[in-house]
Scaffold this active site. Structure first.
Site, PDB file in Angstrom:
ATOM      1  CG  HIS A 364      16.371 -11.778  53.262  1.00  0.00           C
ATOM      2  ND1 HIS A 364      16.715 -10.434  52.740  1.00  0.00           N
ATOM      3  CD2 HIS A 364      16.899 -12.652  52.368  1.00  0.00           C
ATOM      4  CE1 HIS A 364      17.263 -10.755  51.505  1.00  0.00           C
ATOM      5  NE2 HIS A 364      17.545 -11.861  51.292  1.00  0.00           N
ATOM      6  CD  GLU A 605      21.325 -11.380  44.126  1.00  0.00           C
ATOM      7  OE1 GLU A 605      20.472 -11.555  44.856  1.00  0.00           O
ATOM      8  OE2 GLU A 605      22.739 -11.438  44.712  1.00  0.00           O
ATOM      9  CG  ASP A 629      18.571  -8.488  46.047  1.00  0.00           C
ATOM     10  OD1 ASP A 629      17.953  -7.579  46.749  1.00  0.00           O
ATOM     11  OD2 ASP A 629      19.073  -9.221  46.658  1.00  0.00           O
ATOM     12  CB  CYS A 676      17.608 -19.265  43.569  1.00  0.00           C
ATOM     13  SG  CYS A 676      18.627 -17.922  43.598  1.00  0.00           S
TER      14      CYS A 676
END
Ligand code: PEP
Ligand code: MG
Length: 758
Positions: A364, A605, A629, A676
């Protein structure tokens, strides 16, 4: 043997330089295996020869002098075969080559094992004996084990050794290069600032100081504060502890006296190191000594020494956070583990680049760095960053390479790249008001992913048409406790207002994995397979309800909110979350608020969700694929682990198949489908996704203009043809090559990666 192995690795890790480390290794192995000779040969890349770097048993004078060509001798053969060679009489082997002046003629038996790091042979570890005998299997197994462990330690010691400043020579400009994982594209040329996590002794950099007396006084003040803490705790517990337990406090106080640890630290400060660096080295050496003692009681004291060190360090570091540190112009921030929290805090005006020793391309922190547009390298595990403070570097975020003390030629080559990138960016800025539409007239809405406050402005500047993912956990991370409903409402309102009437997709709290809240620690063996995303929030309705209430209230009078659920694996989770949402709506209406029910969506995900698209579609208004993910779970590759970064492939045929399957199922149900994950921000990825039929591509604001430029340069027909070919292919690398080639043919390669120096 295990004990010996542990000891060697510990000692070697603490050695002050590579020569000392190598000497230690040969001495310990020779003694531990009871052989007459142990030697280490390491490859010198400039001469392409294996050089004798340390020996116990051969002529010491040959160290650094005696060497063999890579094709020479049994050492060369061990390296070439990359496997052990065990000989009763080395001299009678056809490959034998006498090592001049080494004195090895007396030794007959020979066992050599390769030292391999990341598939590369660094050198050969050899044991020899006079007696003609084959080393037995357990000896061979031991040497292989130790060599496998020492490879990484040797690489690290070599890198640190090269980084340590030699007083006479100063810093040489030698373009020393370190390889990591590309984090965020771009080039930065500047000066390193090391930020160490609070009270982490192992991450403290060395810094030279001139005002020694002030530094000593600063250290003594911190020391005195720790002493008084210990006395206070000791007094408080005096009635509850046994006499021998109470005596431990006196031991701690003794350890901190001038003739013990404190004296050593002051000595090193007087040698010119700052208090934190001096403390860190003294504590680490003393803890090592305790850890190696035979007596279990004394061995335990190692953790006391480290604990005391951490306490003093905490006082030394007061006011030392990223927000408070002074950054020079073009600062390149280096951290052991870059976190979203650090990125949220650091002043950005002088920040040119970021480096994280841990983490990988889809951690992240890297995703945030990309959205901030700051060149970044992740997972640069062999970087001896503690020696890098204030050094000049070139950070190449395209290739994930760092050059320390670069030569003028290299700086100039990279300056050209920086200039070229600025030209590309200036060209892209003109696209802001133009729609993302293919040459055959297909419209592809481009939305953004946000999290930091600054993202909103940047996104609007770049012509984003909506927010496809607002990572609500980011504002949660830069606090000391959960934000209240009112605080959350204000944060969310800013996002919604800035974008109204355009849609804003707010994801409910997605913590766990590599996203930790300092005030809500989750300790797990397998965090990515553990308590993450919706699993946490469904278990904590008090957190979930406050969050959705804040979102709904923030949306009053605006009506552009969409709520998205992360990490969903089953329809029951969706049903439960929707029930809570309905409850929140009812409660708020009862309280007198005007609440419009927002659109609700789920993220795909995990592989389980891929096969339930139709079921989800019947329950929600939209579906958004979290390819970051999804790729890690389909490929079983931790997105945060640099060791397997080369296996994390967004273009892996299995990932592409899954993405295409999702698109087909969503189309059959006529549910809005977006993506996304970071793949949407990749020019090639965007082409494939729009060809698959994804309705919306949501990406970081930095890359949005590039993706728009690509879409405006090709037809949907061309994209579909490319997709058709790609889906027939079975090799991710070849797919990547085909995409680069396609971009080149379209004259768009400047938008992906510049030509980099070798
Ligand atoms: C994803 O997994 O692709 C995603 C967008 O969510 P995050 O990166 O925040 O886990
Ligand atoms: Mg995710």
């Amino acid at each position: 043997m295990l004990e010996l192995l542990r000891k060697i690795v510990q000692e070697v890790s603490a050695a002050s330089n590579v020569e000392a480390a190598l000497k230690l290794i040969v001495r310990r192995i020779q003694r531990g295996m009871n052989t007459e000779v142990c030697s280490i040969f390491l490859l010198d890349e400039s001469t392409e020869r294996f050089v004798l770097r340390a020996t116990q048993g051969l002529n010491r004078k040959a160290v650094g002098r005696a060497s063999l060509a890579t094709s020479e001798g049994i050492v060369g053969l061990v390296a070439k075969r990359a496997e052990p060679i065990n000989l009763e009489d080395a001299e009678s082997h056809p490959a034998f080559c006498y090592l001049k002046d080494s004195g090895e003629e007396r030794f007959h038996s020979f066992l050599g094992v390769p030292i391999i790091h990341h598939r590369e042979v660094l050198g050969v570890l050899v044991v020899q004996q006079q007696e003609c005998r084959r080393f037995d299997e357990s000896e061979e197994a031991f040497l292989v084990t130790i060599s496998a462990q020492l490879a990484a330690v040797i690489v690290h010691a070599e890198a640190s050794g090269a980084m340590v400043e030699s007083p006479e020579s100063g810093h040489k400009t030698i373009d020393r290069r370190f390889e990591g994982v590309p984090g965020a594209p771009g080039v930065a040329i500047g000066q390193v600032v090391v930020v160490s996590p609070q009270a982490n002794l192992d991450a403290v950099p060395n810094k030279r100081i001139t005002d020694v007396d002030t530094e000593v006084a600063f250290f003594e003040n911190a020391l005195e504060r720790v002493r008084s803490d210990i006395r206070r705790v000791s007094a408080k517990l005096s009635r509850r502890l046994r006499h021998d337990e109470q005596a431990l406090f006196d031991v701690y106080l003794k350890m901190l006296e001038d003739n013990a640890l404190a004296g050593e630290v002051v000595g090193r400060i007087r040698d010119g190191n700052w208090a934190q660096g001096a403390l860190s080295s003294v504590i680490s050496e003393n803890a090592q000594q305790f850890a190696m003692m035979e007596d279990p009681y004394l061995r335990e004291r190692a953790s006391d020494v480290r604990d005391l060190g951490r306490r003093v360090l905490a006082y030394l570091q007061e006011g030392d956070g990223p927000r408070t540190i002074e950054l020079p112009d073009n600062a390149i921030l280096v951290a052991d583990e870059l976190s979203p929290a650090i990125l949220g805090e650091v002043p950005q005006d002088k920040l040119a680049g970021l480096i994280s020793v841990k983490g990988s391309g889809n951690s992240h922190a890297a995703i945030l760095a990309r959205s901030m547009g700051i060149p970044t390298i992740m997972g640069i595990v062999d970087l001896p960053y503690r020696h890098l403070h204030e050094r000049q570097v070139i950070l190449d975020g395209f290739a994930g390479r760092l050059y320390v003390d670069p030569s003028e030629e290299l700086v100039s080559a990279y300056q050209d790249i920086v200039k070229e990138q600025q030209e590309v960016a200036a060209g892209l800025a003109q696209l802001k008001e133009l729609p993302a539409v293919t040459t055959d007239g297909e419209r592809v809405p481009l939305w953004v992913n946000t999290g930091l406050l600054a993202d909103v402005e940047r996104s609007l500047e770049r012509g984003a048409e909506g927010i496809g993912l607002y990572r609500t956990e980011i504002p949660f991370m830069v606090r000391d406790f959960f934000p209240s409903e009112q605080e959350q409402l204000e944060i969310y309102r800013r996002q919604l207002e800035a974008f109204a009437p355009r849609p804003v997709t707010m994801r409910t709290l997605d913590i766990g994995g590599d996203k930790a809240l300092p005030y809500f620690p989750i300790e797990e063996e397998n965090p990515f397979l553990g308590w993450r995303g919706i699993r946490v929030t469904l278990d904590h309705p008090e957190i979930f309800l406050v969050q959705i209430r804040a979102m709904l209230r923030a949306n009053e009078g605006l009506g552009n909110l969409r709520i998205m659920l992360p990490m969903v694996t089953s329809v029951q989770e969706v049903d439960e979350a929707k029930r809570m949402l309905e409850r929140a709506i009812t409660e708020l209406r009862e309280e007198g608020h005007q609440i419009d029910p927002p659109e609700v969506g789920v993220m795909i995900e995990v592989p389980a969700a891929v096969y339930q698209v139709k079921r989800f579609a019947k329950r929600v208004d939209f579906i958004s694929v979290g390819s970051n993910d999804l790729a890690q779970y389909i490929l079983a590759v931790d997105r945060n682990n640099p060791r397997v970064a080369n296996l994390y492939m967004a273009y892996h045929p299995a990932v592409l198949r899954a993405l295409e399957h999702i698109a087909r199922e969503a189309q059959q149900e006529s549910v809005q489908l977006s993506i996304c994950g970071e793949m949407a921000a990749d020019p090639g990825g965007a082409m494939l996704l729009m060809a698959m039929g994804y309705d919306v591509l949501s990406m970081n604001a930095t890359n949005l203009p590039r993706v728009k430029s690509i879409i405006r340069s090709i037809s949907m027909q061309q994209a579909r043809e490319l997709l058709e070919t790609v889906l027939q292919m079975d090799d991710a690398e070849k797919i990547q090559q085909l995409i680069s080639q396609t971009l080149k043919q379209l004259g768009l390669s400047r938008l992906s990666q510049p030509q980099l120096p070798d």
